[in-house]
Enzyme design. Structure first.
Site, mmCIF file in Angstrom:
data_model
loop_
_atom_site.group_PDB
_atom_site.id
_atom_site.type_symbol
_atom_site.label_atom_id
_atom_site.label_comp_id
_atom_site.label_asym_id
_atom_site.label_seq_id
_atom_site.Cartn_x
_atom_site.Cartn_y
_atom_site.Cartn_z
ATOM 1 N N CYS A 150 -16.648 -37.334 24.236
ATOM 2 C CA CYS A 150 -16.994 -38.186 23.105
ATOM 3 C C CYS A 150 -18.382 -38.746 23.382
ATOM 4 O O CYS A 150 -18.934 -38.576 24.460
ATOM 5 C CB CYS A 150 -16.001 -39.339 22.993
ATOM 6 N N ARG B 237 -21.121 -33.881 21.145
ATOM 7 C CA ARG B 237 -20.045 -34.190 22.101
ATOM 8 C C ARG B 237 -18.717 -34.439 21.408
ATOM 9 O O ARG B 237 -17.700 -34.585 22.060
ATOM 10 C CB ARG B 237 -20.434 -35.414 22.924
ATOM 11 N N TRP C 141 -14.118 -36.871 19.974
ATOM 12 C CA TRP C 141 -13.454 -35.561 20.064
ATOM 13 C C TRP C 141 -12.001 -35.906 20.371
ATOM 14 O O TRP C 141 -11.687 -36.407 21.445
ATOM 15 C CB TRP C 141 -14.065 -34.719 21.170
ATOM 16 N N ASN D 254 -14.518 -42.828 26.486
ATOM 17 C CA ASN D 254 -14.663 -41.376 26.631
ATOM 18 C C ASN D 254 -13.820 -41.001 27.841
ATOM 19 O O ASN D 254 -14.075 -41.484 28.938
ATOM 20 C CB ASN D 254 -16.137 -41.010 26.857
ATOM 21 N N GLY D 255 -12.788 -40.186 27.617
ATOM 22 C CA GLY D 255 -11.926 -39.800 28.728
ATOM 23 C C GLY D 255 -10.477 -39.781 28.273
ATOM 24 O O GLY D 255 -10.183 -39.754 27.085
ATOM 25 N N GLU E 111 -20.651 -12.918 27.652
ATOM 26 C CA GLU E 111 -21.418 -14.032 27.093
ATOM 27 C C GLU E 111 -21.679 -13.807 25.604
ATOM 28 O O GLU E 111 -21.544 -14.723 24.787
ATOM 29 C CB GLU E 111 -22.726 -14.204 27.864
ATOM 30 N N LYS F 235 -20.416 -16.298 22.541
ATOM 31 C CA LYS F 235 -21.306 -16.851 21.510
ATOM 32 C C LYS F 235 -20.734 -16.580 20.124
ATOM 33 O O LYS F 235 -20.661 -17.440 19.266
ATOM 34 C CB LYS F 235 -22.702 -16.234 21.624
ATOM 35 N N GLU G 106 -17.334 -18.522 19.361
ATOM 36 C CA GLU G 106 -17.314 -19.994 19.335
ATOM 37 C C GLU G 106 -18.077 -20.574 18.145
ATOM 38 O O GLU G 106 -17.839 -21.711 17.767
ATOM 39 C CB GLU G 106 -17.839 -20.591 20.636
ATOM 40 N N HIS H 137 -8.906 2.106 28.861
ATOM 41 C CA HIS H 137 -7.725 1.453 29.463
ATOM 42 C C HIS H 137 -7.089 0.461 28.498
ATOM 43 O O HIS H 137 -6.483 -0.516 28.927
ATOM 44 C CB HIS H 137 -8.144 0.773 30.768
ATOM 45 N N LYS I 76 -19.930 -30.312 23.299
ATOM 46 C CA LYS I 76 -20.961 -29.765 24.187
ATOM 47 C C LYS I 76 -20.606 -29.935 25.655
ATOM 48 O O LYS I 76 -20.895 -29.071 26.465
ATOM 49 C CB LYS I 76 -22.297 -30.473 23.927
HETATM 50 C C1 AGP Z 1 -20.761 -22.129 25.913
HETATM 51 O O1 AGP Z 1 -21.505 -21.783 24.763
HETATM 52 C C2 AGP Z 1 -19.912 -23.353 25.669
HETATM 53 N N1 AGP Z 1 -20.690 -24.427 25.178
HETATM 54 C C3 AGP Z 1 -19.105 -23.710 26.897
HETATM 55 O O2 AGP Z 1 -18.380 -22.572 27.317
HETATM 56 C C4 AGP Z 1 -19.929 -24.225 28.102
HETATM 57 O O3 AGP Z 1 -20.692 -23.172 28.657
HETATM 58 C C5 AGP Z 1 -18.960 -24.749 29.164
HETATM 59 O O4 AGP Z 1 -18.233 -25.815 28.608
HETATM 60 C C6 AGP Z 1 -19.668 -25.222 30.442
HETATM 61 O O5 AGP Z 1 -20.503 -26.311 30.147
HETATM 62 P P1 AGP Z 1 -21.517 -26.828 31.293
HETATM 63 O O6 AGP Z 1 -22.483 -25.709 31.549
HETATM 64 O O7 AGP Z 1 -22.151 -28.034 30.709
HETATM 65 O O8 AGP Z 1 -20.683 -27.121 32.515
#
Ligand code: AGP
Length: 618
Positions: A2, A27, A75, A101-102, A491, A495, A498, A514, A613
């Site tokens: 958050c 966030r 969040w 936050n937590g 990767e 992208k 998400e 496979h 994020k």
């Molecule tokens: C990737 O696009 C996502 N935002 C997510 O998987 C991110 O890479 C992951 O949460 C790790 O975040 P960090 O690099 O801040 O630890």
């Protein structure tokens, strides 16, 4: 996950709080709220579910005034995103407000106890339980000092009864102009201004007001007025702290002329990659210079095993790092998803070096992995972007990415900066072992050429946009690559999924037979990362297998490899580079493909649904 912003000073708090929340919306964006104290007989509380603009519109009709306030963008962890569940939450008296936050893991028994003592709750959140608990402790301090000292004591007592993680900001109507903050497991930073002070869960929220920051540590408790602050340990006693100068400007965290932060950050990669290697290349030694590792050459030579930990994109960067270090330095390397590492009992000996990789430096699982390794006496180094973040501060050393703030939830420049940094590490370790001077110089030359090669790929953005628009109705995509580009495939798939919410999966190309090839159909495109390398022919065979089953193919390949046009439906050419550096180029078209695809589908690219994020809760 958050966003928290607090302000105490001489200016109207509302615009400052809203501006800060805007910077933290990545966030969490389920709901938002503010609470202010203005000398009146009640806390000015405004909160709305949905995006921050809902709250902003609400405040136009029902403004809140005051020069001391706290705010939050959420969040959701406990309870759906409703107005009632939005923060800030008040205590039973309605005179205390707090944001959090937590996660409070033992909130239910605490809630039950307070219900038995006559408390009534308006929300389903764990946060409201802690607000009531602090309020109850405040009342118990009646007569024992000033409202300020009572509030500090109440926060201490309440936090001593909870288990879980928190970053909190608290204020009480009896103590106008006074904020209390505390952290355990969730980030919290103090911003020091002129006749004003700030609290925030990330420095980007306050960078437009001050570049002087104090990054709180776990178990720190801070209290602020407009002109003063103090930091103590939650159990009592003083706490060490240092005032840092934030290295980036407010403009770096602004959108500028771009439609989305994600596109801005994709286009920043020529610069961010250069920032990752600037000042770290040694032509004389044909090697890299990474002073932040805090390890002597002999200690580095003694390293006989490396473990790389990360989550999400950081994990994919770690996978590229595994190939880089094993290829260039011949050191056995393994990668671990942080949340797995922290619970498995990996045998590590004293010459094993653990790296934690994280853009935010606050990912709770990666932080826990770091602490688990350190608990067992291992040196842990951080590859982190956010200066002053918890992982950076708790590591035994490390390397900052210097990528600048990454606001878009989808990681882009942080991935290429992480891979660049891992390439420097592999070069350094390799040149201490068996890499020749000539080999080192070749790698240095190719690293220096990367920014311009990325610039060249970025000119293909419109071409890639047109390709994306060909497949907007597809139910999913397959991403396939080999060796260094197997992680690139993972990767690229992350992208796509998400930010556009379609199914996308990454695989080693040879895995097609496979099971994966069962998914190939006319409606499911396959994206092949097939640069001109030692395995190009193998990738071409895989592409032929897909084409034989009428599967559309988008191929990322090296300039000049025109035979790809014979078999692929779409070809995106990238400049040549060393095989070990090819992920740094091959990933750029994948970032653009997912971006344009998501935008064309009308998705919220910077704030994709259900995501945040920085994952600071488990
Ligand atoms: C990737 O696009 C996502 N935002 C997510 O998987 C991110 O890479 C992951 O949460 C790790 O975040 P960090 O690099 O801040 O630890």
């Amino acid at each position: 996950m958050c966003g928290i912003v607090g302000y105490v000073g001489t200016r109207e708090a509302t615009p400052i709080l809203l501006e800060g929340l805007k910077k933290l919306e990545d966030r969490g964006y389920d709901s938002a709220g503010i609470a202010l104290i203005n000398g009146g007989d009640a806390i000015e509380l405004r909160k709305k579910s949905g995006r921050l603009d809902n709250l902003r519109r609400h405040l136009v009709n029902d403004p809140a005034r005051g020069a001391c306030g706290i705010s939050h963008t959420r969040w959701a962890t406990h309870g759906p995103p409703t107005d009632e569940n939005a923060h800030p939450h008040t205590d039973q008296s309605g005179l205390l407000a707090r944001v959090h936050n937590g996660v409070i893991e033992n909130y239910q028994p605490l809630r039950d106890g307070m219900l038995a003592r006559g408390h009534t709750f308006k929300s389903q959140t764990d946060t409201e339980v802690l607000a009531h608990l602090i309020g109850e402790c405040y009342e118990a301090e009646a007569g024992a000092g000033t409202p300020e000292t009572r509030l500090i004591a109440a926060v201490r007592k309440a936090l001593g009864q909870i288990t879980g993680a928190y970053g909190i900001a608290v204020m009480h109507l009896d103590a106008p102009g006074f904020l209390v903050g505390a952290r355990l497991g969730s980030p919290l930073v103090v911003g020091l201004g002129k006749n004003e002070n700030f609290l925030a869960s990330d420095v980007t929220a306050i960078i437009s007001h001050t570049s002087r920051a104090i990054y709180l540590n776990d178990h720190d408790l801070v209290y602020l007025t407009a002109s003063d602050f103090n930091i103590e340990n939650i159990e009592g006693g003083t706490a060490a702290y240092e005032v840092s100068q934030v290295e980036f400007t407010a403009e770096a965290a602004e959108l500028g002329d771009y439609p989305h932060f994600m596109l801005k950050e994709i286009f920043e990669q020529p610069v961010s990659i250069e920032n990752a290697f600037r000042g770290r290349l040694s032509d004389e030694e044909a090697s890299a210079k990474l002073g932040g590792l805090n390890l002597s050459p002999s200690e580095l030579r003694d390293i006989d095993r490396i473990v790389l930990c990360g989550c999400g994109t950081a994990f994919h960067a770690a996978m590229v790092g595994e190939y880089l270090i094993e290829t260039l330095a011949r050191i056995p390397t393994e990668v671990e998803i942080s949340s797995e590492f922290r619970y498995r009992n990996l045998p590590l000996d004293k010459n094993t070096l653990v790296f934690t990789i994280s853009q935010s430096g606050e990912t709770i699982d990666t932080l826990a992995a770091l602490r688990e390794a350190r608990r067992k006496g291992h040196r842990v180094l951080g590859l982190v972007n956010s200066v002053g973040s918890t992982i950076a501060r708790e590591s035994d050393g490390g390397v900052y990415l210097h990528a600048g703030p990454e606001i878009g939830v989808a990681a882009t420049k942080s991935f290429t900066s992480q891979v660049t940094t891992l390439a420097l590490l592999a070069l350094l370790l390799g040149r201490m072992r068996h890499l020749s001077l000539a080999e080192g110089r070749t790698i240095l030359e190719e690293i220096r050429a990367l920014p311009d090669k990325v610039r060249q790929i970025l000119t293909l953005s419109d071409h890639i946009k047109r390709i994306a628009e060909c497949y907007l109705d597809c139910p999913g995509m397959l991403y396939l690559g080999r060796q260094f580009n197997y992680p690139t495939a993972l990767e690229g798939a992350l992208k796509m999924k998400e930010i556009s919410y379609i199914y996308a999966s990454g695989h080693a190309s040879a895995e097609l037979k496979h099971g994966i090839i069962a998914l190939v159909s006319e409606t499911c495109p396959s994206v092949f990362i097939a640069p001109k390398d030692t395995l190009l022919e193998k990738n071409i065979s895989n592409i032929e297998e897909v084409k034989a089953r009428k599967g559309p193919v988008i191929a990322i390949t090296t300039e000049g490899c025109t035979e790809m046009e014979r078999i692929a439906d779409h070809v995106i050419y990238i400049p040549p580079t060393l095989e070990c550096l090819s992920p740094l180029l091959a990933v750029i078209p994948l970032q653009l493909l997912s971006y344009h695809f998501a935008v064309a589908k009308g998705c919220d690219v910077d704030k994709p649904r259900n995501l945040a994020k920085s994952v600071t809760v488990e």
